[in-house]
Design an enzyme around this catalytic site. Structure first.
Site, PDB file in Angstrom:
ATOM      1  N   TYR A 184       0.841  -1.201   0.000  1.00 28.68           N
ATOM      2  CA  TYR A 184       0.000   0.000   0.000  1.00 28.68           C
ATOM      3  C   TYR A 184       0.874   1.247   0.000  1.00 28.68           C
ATOM      4  CZ  TYR A 184      -4.017   2.952   1.276  1.00 28.68           C
ATOM      5  OH  TYR A 184      -5.014   3.889   1.276  1.00 28.68           O
ATOM      6  N   PHE A 249      -6.149   9.157  -2.443  1.00 32.81           N
ATOM      7  CA  PHE A 249      -4.938   8.777  -3.151  1.00 32.81           C
ATOM      8  C   PHE A 249      -4.467   7.474  -2.515  1.00 32.81           C
ATOM      9  CE2 PHE A 249      -0.476   8.097  -3.440  1.00 32.81           C
ATOM     10  CZ  PHE A 249      -0.065   8.599  -4.651  1.00 32.81           C
ATOM     11  N   GLU A 250      -4.446   6.418  -3.297  1.00 33.04           N
ATOM     12  CA  GLU A 250      -3.837   5.187  -2.815  1.00 33.04           C
ATOM     13  C   GLU A 250      -3.345   4.380  -4.006  1.00 33.04           C
ATOM     14  OE1 GLU A 250      -6.747   3.125  -0.417  1.00 33.04           O
ATOM     15  OE2 GLU A 250      -7.981   2.552  -2.136  1.00 33.04           O
ATOM     16  N   ILE A 251      -2.181   3.800  -3.825  1.00 29.26           N
ATOM     17  CA  ILE A 251      -1.617   2.866  -4.793  1.00 29.26           C
ATOM     18  C   ILE A 251      -1.485   1.555  -4.047  1.00 29.26           C
ATOM     19  CG2 ILE A 251       0.355   2.313  -6.259  1.00 29.26           C
ATOM     20  CD1 ILE A 251       0.923   5.352  -6.387  1.00 29.26           C
TER      21      ILE A 251
END
Length: 323
Positions: A184, A249-251
């Site tokens: 994450y 916002f997350e990858i």
């Protein structure tokens, strides 16, 4: 090294980074991996979506050409498809959310929901009285990765409408996740309104009492239960600091959401009804799960300059999560 509009270095992670020149159009061995840019967006938000896309294409994706995946609870209009595809050379995919993933679950009592929504409104909890917002939080928490279109996709970068990306990013963030075993990626921590999640932590403790085996040995539980920075939040949220990764916002690696631990956790929360009787957001749900079930070393802070309207109050940002 990348830079912000004031030419201040933003920093890049250490280790092997895959650069834009390796993704040249004529390179048959471009190291692009199984990932997508993902957006839950309505047709009427096309202006804001195009603005976000233009920023992210300019600063990053025009160099790497990862596909876009758009999701909506109704069919996308031709205008939405035309305008978004015009912004990028990458492929755009448009999907409708299955009815059974979006509808209010059968076990939710509508009278109780309406009463709860009125209480949230009186407490000035943003969007607390909107059914669609509760549906969105639930879908983003535990259903988006179950969409048939994403079953063969592993990584995603969540992109919201009306987001600004200021920094040029010159490496493949997805390859970084894969190569360095990261689950994450986030940019900032925020505190949630404790009135919106009073039973989320107690329900989590109930779940852990049944499944203690799911807790990671190197977890971030101390971050989740911190009572020193904002003790009043911890009290009102019944033991949870309310600090969370800002999931706008997350990858992330969807294999974590697909794990038995997270699947069982989401199902427990879903049955408890807090996505509708309170206003459990995907951000605290994701954050608690990551803080408990994942090794803390697999959570990564990205030095990427972003802003979103309405912008989070700077006083709500903290140093919080550290590994």
């Amino acid at each position: 090294m990348t830079s912000d509009p004031n030419n201040e270095p933003t920093g890049e992670p250490e280790g092997k980074l895959w650069r834009a020149d390796e993704y040249a159009a004529g390179n048959p061995d471009a190291p692009r991996i199984n990932a997508t840019l993902l957006s839950l967006v309505r047709n009427e938000e096309v202006e804001g979506m195009v603005q976000s896309m233009m920023d992210l294409e300019r600063t990053w994706n025009s160099k790497f050409n990862y596909p876009w995946s758009f999701f909506n609870d109704v069919p996308f209009t031709e205008e939405f498809k035309t305008r978004t595809q015009a912004v990028t050379k990458a492929k755009c995919n448009y999907y409708q959310i299955p009815k059974e993933h979006w509808d209010v679950p059968s076990w939710i009592n509508n009278d109780l929901f309406e009463e709860s929504a009125e209480i949230l409104k009186e407490q000035e909890i943003q969007y607390g009285n909107l059914v669609s917002y509760h549906q969105m939080c639930r879908w983003n928490s535990g259903l988006f990765y179950r969409h048939p279109a994403l079953q063969q996709t592993r990584y995603y970068w969540r992109v919201e409408p009306k987001v600004h990306f200021f920094c040029d990013v010159d490496y493949d963030v997805f390859r970084y996740m894969a190569d360095h075993n990261k689950t994450y990626g986030f940019t900032v921590n925020l505190y949630d309104a404790p009135q919106s999640i009073p039973t989320l932590w107690p329900e989590t403790l109930k779940f852990l009492a049944v499944h203690p085996e799911y807790e990671s040995e190197n977890n971030a539980r101390e971050w989740l239960v911190d009572s020193t920075r904002r003790p009043e939040h911890n009290i009102k949220a019944n033991g949870y600091s309310t600090c969370h990764f800002w999931s706008n916002f997350e990858i992330a690696d969807m294999d974590f959401w697909r794990s038995k631990a997270y699947g069982d956790y989401f199902d427990h929360l879903d049955r408890a009804g807090g996505f509708f009787y309170e206003r459990w957001g995907d951000a605290p749900v994701h954050s608690i799960a990551l803080g408990l079930f994942e090794d803390a070393s697999k959570i990564h802070w990205y030095a990427i300059c972003i802003a979103q309207y309405p912008q989070a109050k700077i006083t709500d940002q903290i140093e919080g999560f550290a590994i």
